[in-house]
Write an enzyme that holds these catalytic residues in place. Structure first.
Site, PDB file in Angstrom:
ATOM      1  N   THR A   1       2.714  -1.151  -2.628  1.00 56.05           N
ATOM      2  CA  THR A   1       2.307  -1.764  -1.359  1.00 56.05           C
ATOM      3  C   THR A   1       1.005  -1.160  -0.847  1.00 56.05           C
ATOM      4  OG1 THR A   1       2.894  -1.811   0.987  1.00 56.05           O
ATOM      5  CG2 THR A   1       3.952  -0.120  -0.307  1.00 56.05           C
ATOM      6  N   ASP A   2       0.265  -1.935  -0.045  1.00 53.47           N
ATOM      7  CA  ASP A   2      -0.961  -1.411   0.578  1.00 53.47           C
ATOM      8  C   ASP A   2      -0.634  -0.294   1.573  1.00 53.47           C
ATOM      9  OD1 ASP A   2       0.197  -2.941   2.608  1.00 53.47           O
ATOM     10  OD2 ASP A   2      -1.631  -4.064   3.087  1.00 53.47           O
ATOM     11  N   GLU A   3       0.658  -0.205   1.984  1.00 51.92           N
ATOM     12  CA  GLU A   3       1.019   0.804   2.994  1.00 51.92           C
ATOM     13  C   GLU A   3       0.868   2.226   2.472  1.00 51.92           C
ATOM     14  OE1 GLU A   3       4.406  -0.157   5.471  1.00 51.92           O
ATOM     15  OE2 GLU A   3       4.183  -2.277   5.051  1.00 51.92           O
TER      16      GLU A   3
ATOM     17  N   TYR B   1       9.200   4.919   4.618  1.00 50.09           N
ATOM     18  CA  TYR B   1       9.082   3.838   3.628  1.00 50.09           C
ATOM     19  C   TYR B   1       7.811   4.018   2.790  1.00 50.09           C
ATOM     20  CZ  TYR B   1       7.586  -0.661   1.720  1.00 50.09           C
ATOM     21  OH  TYR B   1       7.103  -1.649   0.879  1.00 50.09           O
TER      22      TYR B   1
ATOM     23  N   LYS C   1       7.225   4.928  -1.289  1.00 52.99           N
ATOM     24  CA  LYS C   1       6.477   4.069  -2.227  1.00 52.99           C
ATOM     25  C   LYS C   1       5.289   4.835  -2.828  1.00 52.99           C
ATOM     26  CE  LYS C   1       7.110   0.265  -3.048  1.00 52.99           C
ATOM     27  NZ  LYS C   1       7.969  -0.388  -4.053  1.00 52.99           N
TER      28      LYS C   1
HETATM   29  P1  NAD Z   1      13.454  -7.087  -0.280  1.00 48.54           P
HETATM   30  O1  NAD Z   1      14.013  -6.039   0.617  1.00 48.54           O
HETATM   31  O2  NAD Z   1      13.472  -8.513   0.152  1.00 48.54           O
HETATM   32  O3  NAD Z   1      14.207  -7.031  -1.701  1.00 48.54           O
HETATM   33  C1  NAD Z   1      14.521  -5.841  -2.350  1.00 48.54           C
HETATM   34  C2  NAD Z   1      15.544  -6.157  -3.442  1.00 48.54           C
HETATM   35  O4  NAD Z   1      15.843  -4.927  -4.140  1.00 48.54           O
HETATM   36  C3  NAD Z   1      16.866  -6.708  -2.918  1.00 48.54           C
HETATM   37  O5  NAD Z   1      17.279  -7.803  -3.719  1.00 48.54           O
HETATM   38  C4  NAD Z   1      17.835  -5.539  -3.077  1.00 48.54           C
HETATM   39  O6  NAD Z   1      19.179  -5.943  -3.295  1.00 48.54           O
HETATM   40  C5  NAD Z   1      17.260  -4.840  -4.296  1.00 48.54           C
HETATM   41  N1  NAD Z   1      17.631  -3.405  -4.340  1.00 48.54           N
HETATM   42  C6  NAD Z   1      17.565  -2.498  -3.340  1.00 48.54           C
HETATM   43  N2  NAD Z   1      18.011  -1.302  -3.775  1.00 48.54           N
HETATM   44  C7  NAD Z   1      18.335  -1.453  -5.079  1.00 48.54           C
HETATM   45  C8  NAD Z   1      18.829  -0.569  -6.088  1.00 48.54           C
HETATM   46  N3  NAD Z   1      19.093   0.721  -5.803  1.00 48.54           N
HETATM   47  N4  NAD Z   1      19.035  -1.064  -7.320  1.00 48.54           N
HETATM   48  C9  NAD Z   1      18.790  -2.369  -7.626  1.00 48.54           C
HETATM   49  N5  NAD Z   1      18.339  -3.253  -6.706  1.00 48.54           N
HETATM   50  C10 NAD Z   1      18.109  -2.797  -5.453  1.00 48.54           C
HETATM   51  O7  NAD Z   1      11.983  -6.593  -0.619  1.00 48.54           O
HETATM   52  P2  NAD Z   1      10.652  -7.450  -0.896  1.00 48.54           P
HETATM   53  O8  NAD Z   1       9.993  -7.732   0.383  1.00 48.54           O
HETATM   54  O9  NAD Z   1      10.975  -8.551  -1.819  1.00 48.54           O
HETATM   55  O10 NAD Z   1       9.778  -6.354  -1.657  1.00 48.54           O
HETATM   56  C11 NAD Z   1       9.832  -6.227  -3.069  1.00 48.54           C
HETATM   57  C12 NAD Z   1       8.894  -5.129  -3.504  1.00 48.54           C
HETATM   58  O11 NAD Z   1       7.559  -5.431  -3.081  1.00 48.54           O
HETATM   59  C13 NAD Z   1       9.235  -3.767  -2.890  1.00 48.54           C
HETATM   60  O12 NAD Z   1       9.040  -2.784  -3.875  1.00 48.54           O
HETATM   61  C14 NAD Z   1       8.228  -3.613  -1.761  1.00 48.54           C
HETATM   62  O13 NAD Z   1       7.931  -2.256  -1.538  1.00 48.54           O
HETATM   63  C15 NAD Z   1       7.033  -4.360  -2.313  1.00 48.54           C
HETATM   64  N6  NAD Z   1       6.125  -4.980  -1.318  1.00 48.54           N
HETATM   65  C16 NAD Z   1       6.614  -5.767  -0.312  1.00 48.54           C
HETATM   66  C17 NAD Z   1       5.723  -6.400   0.563  1.00 48.54           C
HETATM   67  C18 NAD Z   1       6.211  -7.337   1.640  1.00 48.54           C
HETATM   68  O14 NAD Z   1       5.400  -7.838   2.416  1.00 48.54           O
HETATM   69  N7  NAD Z   1       7.484  -7.645   1.736  1.00 48.54           N
HETATM   70  C19 NAD Z   1       4.351  -6.187   0.425  1.00 48.54           C
HETATM   71  C20 NAD Z   1       3.882  -5.366  -0.620  1.00 48.54           C
HETATM   72  C21 NAD Z   1       4.790  -4.782  -1.484  1.00 48.54           C
HETATM   73  P1  TYD Z   2       7.058  -6.066   9.274  1.00 52.85           P
HETATM   74  O1  TYD Z   2       7.283  -7.500   8.949  1.00 52.85           O
HETATM   75  O2  TYD Z   2       8.239  -5.185   9.530  1.00 52.85           O
HETATM   76  O3  TYD Z   2       6.133  -5.475   8.113  1.00 52.85           O
HETATM   77  P2  TYD Z   2       5.335  -4.044   8.034  1.00 52.85           P
HETATM   78  O4  TYD Z   2       5.791  -3.175   9.118  1.00 52.85           O
HETATM   79  O5  TYD Z   2       5.777  -3.535   6.698  1.00 52.85           O
HETATM   80  O6  TYD Z   2       3.897  -4.396   8.091  1.00 52.85           O
HETATM   81  O7  TYD Z   2       6.144  -6.002  10.562  1.00 52.85           O
HETATM   82  C1  TYD Z   2       4.868  -6.604  10.611  1.00 52.85           C
HETATM   83  C2  TYD Z   2       4.227  -6.223  11.927  1.00 52.85           C
HETATM   84  O8  TYD Z   2       4.946  -6.834  12.995  1.00 52.85           O
HETATM   85  C3  TYD Z   2       4.265  -4.734  12.201  1.00 52.85           C
HETATM   86  O9  TYD Z   2       3.044  -4.346  12.842  1.00 52.85           O
HETATM   87  C4  TYD Z   2       5.430  -4.550  13.149  1.00 52.85           C
HETATM   88  C5  TYD Z   2       5.450  -5.848  13.916  1.00 52.85           C
HETATM   89  N1  TYD Z   2       6.778  -6.325  14.352  1.00 52.85           N
HETATM   90  C6  TYD Z   2       6.979  -6.730  15.688  1.00 52.85           C
HETATM   91  O10 TYD Z   2       6.062  -6.672  16.524  1.00 52.85           O
HETATM   92  N2  TYD Z   2       8.213  -7.186  16.039  1.00 52.85           N
HETATM   93  C7  TYD Z   2       9.258  -7.253  15.148  1.00 52.85           C
HETATM   94  O11 TYD Z   2      10.384  -7.637  15.550  1.00 52.85           O
HETATM   95  C8  TYD Z   2       9.024  -6.846  13.784  1.00 52.85           C
HETATM   96  C9  TYD Z   2      10.127  -6.903  12.771  1.00 52.85           C
HETATM   97  C10 TYD Z   2       7.760  -6.401  13.440  1.00 52.85           C
END
Ligand code: NAD
Ligand code: TYD
Length: 347
Positions: A125-127, A153, A157
């Protein structure tokens, strides 16, 4: 060719599974997922019955299980999406993030070393780069920026990324890493900002805005992320990191208004009718101010570019939630957790 996709029942992994199973009919795609609260087999329902798809329930941090699985399946490639992914949850239970995101990644890579692998791809992630000041709109994160994390988090990562690079340097494991900005699109669990706003606007419930709503995120449609991973996984260089992002920055409050307007319009309500739902709440602890990712390397080296304009992507996303209200209702009520029992208990 056999690929294990971990976390494929989650939001991004699920969208990737749809992409891969449909685009590579002659390759075998195994989804390995623990089905935590964030994993939802209903997301993979459209793939049920396809010859090149299988689902296996399991924990990436369970060493005995993972080694048995790799011994039996001998995968050619692994893409690791599995993670605890929500910053707010990481403030409540940091240790779970350490276990899944760090120990789980290390466990998978140990199995890859033991049984051999063509490629281990880590979805990051970019985070991991920390945040940028709001006023310095000239600054972006590129792949040379150091890891400098803020939340449990992002720290988990970032730690996993360091282990992935160490496993290449020390053991010669063929790895790659991608670091993407915030995603949005179908099958997104409604604890994250965009699906939370959609589901609460649909239910006429208050929409919580952390702090002043001035934090900035860089948003990318999830299918564009899936395509980028596919390109990196196939053509990206070993041991390289690639940023993924669409140069699409929005202040939280502005994006919330765009989503509310889109919901109102598609429901035939007066645009802006639901703005009164916006409720400012206490800020998130350690809240990162601005994420902005420079994806020039991916664009130049591999020819990737985002396919959707943001307005188009948001409209598509809101429409998906309206057309798939059962998915949302089941997730919101918790009923989706019974799906595995229904589908798999007699197998
Ligand atoms: P999500 O929370 O929707 O899905 C995570 C999945 O992993 C779920 O299906 C969960 O059951 C599974 N999981 C959790 N713990 C596990 C374990 N111990 N063993 C096997 N499976 C397990 O997450 P997402 O938003 O789809 O993110 C997927 C990946 O992309 C993550 O690694 C996250 O860090 C990365 N990512 C997410 C975003 C975003 O905007 N959501 C952006 C950049 C990177
Ligand atoms: P989120 O979707 O949790 O992603 P991330 O924190 O990983 O970027 O949140 C996106 C942005 O929105 C973040 O700045 C936190 C804010 N946020 C709210 O203002 N209200 C909410 O209820 C949530 C879940 C997030």
């Amino acid at each position: 060719m056999k690929t294990i996709v971990t976390g494929g029942a989650g939001f991004i992994g699920g969208n990737f599974m749809h992409f891969a199973v449909n685009n590579y009919p002659d390759e075998e795609w195994i989804c390995l997922d623990k089905l935590t609260y964030a994993g939802n087999l209903e997301t993979l329902e459209p793939l049920e019955g396809k010859k090149n798809y299988r689902f296996i329930k399991g924990d990436i941090a369970d060493r005995t299980f993972i080694f048995d699985l790799f011994r039996k399946e001998k995968p050619d490639r692994v893409i690791n999406f599995a993670a605890e992914s929500h910053v707010d949850r990481s403030l409540k239970d940091p240790e779970l993030f350490l276990r899944t995101n760090v120990l789980g990644t290390v466990c998978l890579m140990d199995a890859c070393r033991e049984f051999g692998i063509e490629r281990f791809h880590q979805v990051s992630t970019d985070e991991v780069y920390g945040d940028l000041p709001i006023e310095r709109t000239d600054l972006f994160f590129n792949e040379e920026n150091p890891i400098k994390t803020s939340s449990p988090y992002s720290s988990s990562k970032g730690s996993a990324d360091l282990f992935v690079l160490a496993y290449h340097r020390t053991f010669g494991l063929p790895v790659s890493i991608s670091r993407c900005s915030n995603n949005y699109g179908p099958y997104h669990f409604p604890e994250k900002l965009i699906p939370l706003v959609i589901s609460r606007a649909l239910a006429d419930e208050s929409i919580p805005v952390y702090g002043k709503g001035e934090n900035v995120r860089d948003w990318l449609y999830v299918e564009d992320h899936a395509r980028a991973i596919d390109m990196i996984f196939h053509n990206g260089k070993i041991a390289e990191t690639y940023n993924i992002g669409g140069f699409n920055e929005w202040k939280n409050i502005d994006i919330i208004k765009v989503v509310i307007n889109t919901v109102d319009r598609l429901l035939g309500r007066k645009e802006g009718e639901d703005m009164n739902l916006i409720t400012y709440v206490t800020d998130r602890k350690g809240h990162d101010m601005r994420y902005a990712i420079d994806s020039t390397k991916l664009q130049k080296e591999l020819g990737w570019e985002p396919s959707l304009q943001f307005e188009e992507g948001i409209e598509k996303t809101v429409r998906w939630y309206l057309d798939n209200h059962e998915w949302l209702d089941n997730v919101t009520s918790g009923d989706y957790l019974k799906y595995y029992e229904k589908m798999y208990s007699n197998r």
